[in-house]
Design an enzyme around this catalytic site. Structure first.
Site, PDB file in Angstrom:
ATOM      1  N   ASP A  34       0.822  -1.228   0.000  1.00 31.94           N
ATOM      2  CA  ASP A  34       0.000   0.000   0.000  1.00 31.94           C
ATOM      3  C   ASP A  34       0.850   1.269   0.000  1.00 31.94           C
ATOM      4  O   ASP A  34       0.319   2.379   0.085  1.00 31.94           O
ATOM      5  CB  ASP A  34      -0.957   0.008   1.208  1.00 31.94           C
ATOM      6  CG  ASP A  34      -0.213   0.056   2.529  1.00 31.94           C
ATOM      7  OD1 ASP A  34       1.047   0.046   2.522  1.00 31.94           O
ATOM      8  OD2 ASP A  34      -0.875   0.116   3.580  1.00 31.94           O
ATOM      9  N   GLU A  36       3.221   2.061   2.299  1.00 29.00           N
ATOM     10  CA  GLU A  36       3.794   2.444   3.599  1.00 29.00           C
ATOM     11  C   GLU A  36       5.205   1.881   3.752  1.00 29.00           C
ATOM     12  O   GLU A  36       5.520   0.830   3.199  1.00 29.00           O
ATOM     13  CB  GLU A  36       2.886   1.947   4.745  1.00 29.00           C
ATOM     14  CG  GLU A  36       1.589   2.732   4.796  1.00 29.00           C
ATOM     15  CD  GLU A  36       0.668   2.312   5.930  1.00 29.00           C
ATOM     16  OE1 GLU A  36       1.090   1.512   6.788  1.00 29.00           O
ATOM     17  OE2 GLU A  36      -0.478   2.779   5.935  1.00 29.00           O
ATOM     18  N   LYS A 190      18.342  40.446  -5.198  1.00 27.45           N
ATOM     19  CA  LYS A 190      17.330  39.598  -5.825  1.00 27.45           C
ATOM     20  C   LYS A 190      15.947  39.853  -5.212  1.00 27.45           C
ATOM     21  O   LYS A 190      15.832  40.111  -4.024  1.00 27.45           O
ATOM     22  CB  LYS A 190      17.711  38.142  -5.572  1.00 27.45           C
ATOM     23  CG  LYS A 190      16.766  37.139  -6.181  1.00 27.45           C
ATOM     24  CD  LYS A 190      17.227  35.724  -5.931  1.00 27.45           C
ATOM     25  CE  LYS A 190      16.640  35.165  -4.663  1.00 27.45           C
ATOM     26  NZ  LYS A 190      17.005  33.767  -4.451  1.00 27.45           N
ATOM     27  N   ARG A 192      11.854  38.162  -5.290  1.00 24.10           N
ATOM     28  CA  ARG A 192      11.012  37.065  -5.772  1.00 24.10           C
ATOM     29  C   ARG A 192       9.550  37.478  -5.631  1.00 24.10           C
ATOM     30  O   ARG A 192       9.134  37.927  -4.568  1.00 24.10           O
ATOM     31  CB  ARG A 192      11.254  35.789  -4.964  1.00 24.10           C
ATOM     32  CG  ARG A 192      10.513  34.571  -5.523  1.00 24.10           C
ATOM     33  CD  ARG A 192      10.653  33.371  -4.617  1.00 24.10           C
ATOM     34  NE  ARG A 192      11.987  32.809  -4.584  1.00 24.10           N
ATOM     35  CZ  ARG A 192      12.420  31.893  -5.443  1.00 24.10           C
ATOM     36  NH1 ARG A 192      11.629  31.433  -6.383  1.00 24.10           N
ATOM     37  NH2 ARG A 192      13.634  31.411  -5.332  1.00 24.10           N
TER      38      ARG A 192
HETATM   39  C1  R5P Z   1      16.744  31.111  -2.517  1.00 31.24           C
HETATM   40  O1  R5P Z   1      16.707  31.995  -1.690  1.00 31.24           O
HETATM   41  C2  R5P Z   1      17.816  30.074  -2.577  1.00 31.24           C
HETATM   42  O2  R5P Z   1      18.963  30.457  -1.875  1.00 31.24           O
HETATM   43  C3  R5P Z   1      18.162  29.713  -4.002  1.00 31.24           C
HETATM   44  O3  R5P Z   1      18.771  30.831  -4.632  1.00 31.24           O
HETATM   45  C4  R5P Z   1      16.960  29.320  -4.776  1.00 31.24           C
HETATM   46  O4  R5P Z   1      16.127  28.502  -3.997  1.00 31.24           O
HETATM   47  C5  R5P Z   1      17.359  28.585  -6.030  1.00 31.24           C
HETATM   48  O5  R5P Z   1      16.190  28.165  -6.670  1.00 31.24           O
HETATM   49  P1  R5P Z   1      16.063  28.153  -8.242  1.00 31.24           P
HETATM   50  O6  R5P Z   1      17.235  27.365  -8.768  1.00 31.24           O
HETATM   51  O7  R5P Z   1      14.754  27.473  -8.489  1.00 31.24           O
HETATM   52  O8  R5P Z   1      16.084  29.581  -8.702  1.00 31.24           O
END
Ligand code: R5P
Length: 302
Positions: A34, A36, A190, A192
């Site tokens: 199953d 597990e 950076k 996001r």
């Molecule tokens: C984010 O803050 C991490 O330090 C990496 O830069 C990130 O997770 C890398 O992810 P990816 O390759 O998907 O851009």
């Protein structure tokens, strides 16, 4: 002391045991029809009163590997009477380390609490996304930054190196690596988008990198988006060669293709996962000495 490997030990357990002169064995594992999981510690492997070090990474099959680690802690506590130490080369769920959008879980907290509740008294993690996350583990924990292993591999390969951090969060790694290489480091900014996951960098010109070898250091290359963006920028700025130095990854073929398109020269990664892309551009390293030192710190003998 003895070392036990579970299903996802990327070759670190046996190497650490050999280096330390400890016994080594593999746990018996199976998967029920199953789905597990089942874990058993063989009789000839463990002794009452002897402390165990369990090596289990968590990629791929993060959830199953986590469950195996929990079962092993329970089994070992039963047979040795002592709390085992977990060595987790890649800790899954570490990047969700806070609530970004209301209603989310702090996933790393849930995972670390579960490991401790299952019976682990000590924890060694290789380059966890944010070191501060380890406060959620209620036992003794050590985060290994494999800087010496990376520096050893890079020395003699790079000329006039400059270390780059792809965001503020990775600055500690960049600082440590630049110190080990006897050079300086820079940070690029950076952002996001929390809804789309899209990465955007804000680059200021870096005339000082023209003709130099640069090393971009980060914890992980997952989809490759972050790293490819920085590598392209560094190439545009006239870097002679661009090296990528990470603890985990690259995790997908697409990530490798993106880095190659961006102009990467070579990738150095720790062997922390059980799925690893084999490619002439990638060299995998095992930070055995650093992991052993961290285990000794957890034991209070390092
Ligand atoms: C984010 O803050 C991490 O330090 C990496 O830069 C990130 O997770 C890398 O992810 P990816 O390759 O998907 O851009």
């Amino acid at each position: 002391m003895f070392v036990v490997s579970l299903s996802c030990d990327p070759g670190i357990g046996r190497a650490v045991a050999a280096e330390a002169g400890w016994r080594y064995c593999e746990a018996v594992r199976k998967v029920f029809p199953d789905g597990e999981r089942y874990v058993r510690i063989p009789e000839d492997c463990s002794l009452k009163g002897e402390r165990a070090v369990v090596v289990q990474s968590m990629y791929p099959n993060q959830d199953s590997m986590m469950v195996e680690a929990l079962l092993a802690a329970d089994a070992l506590k039963g047979v040795t009477g002592l709390e085992p130490i977990a060595v987790v080369p890649y800790l899954a769920y570490a990047r969700q380390d806070r609530v970004f959008l209301s209603g989310e879980a702090v996933s790393v907290r849930a995972v670390l609490r579960a490991l401790h509740s299952a019976g682990y008294g000590g924890l060694v993690v290789l380059d966890v996304h944010k070191e501060d996350s380890l406060k959620h583990f209620r036992g003794t924990s050590v985060n290994v930054l494999p800087v010496n292993t990376l520096a050893k591999a890079l020395k003699g390969v790079v000329e006039r190196p400059l270390v780059i951090s792809p965001d503020k969060g990775a600055a500690r790694r960049a600082e440590a690596l630049s110190r080990a290489l006897g050079t300086e480091y820079r940070i690029v900014e950076k952002f996001r988008d929390r809804f789309t996951g899209e990465i955007r960098h804000r680059f200021a010109p870096m005339p000082e990198i023209r003709g130099r070898d640069v090393i971009v250091v980060d914890d992980i290359v997952s989809t490759g988006g972050t790293m490819a963006s920085v590598v392209s920028f560094l190439r545009e700025q006239g870097a002679r060669k661009v090296f990528v130095a990470v603890s985990h990854g690259p995790l997908t073929k697409k990530a490798l293709a993106r880095l190659m398109d961006a102009g990467v020269t070579k990738i150095f990664s720790m062997a922390t996962t059980c799925y690893r892309l084999e490619h002439p551009l990638i060299t995998y390293l095992k930070p055995v000495g650093e992991v052993l030192q961290a285990i000794k710190e957890v034991l209070g003998t390092g």
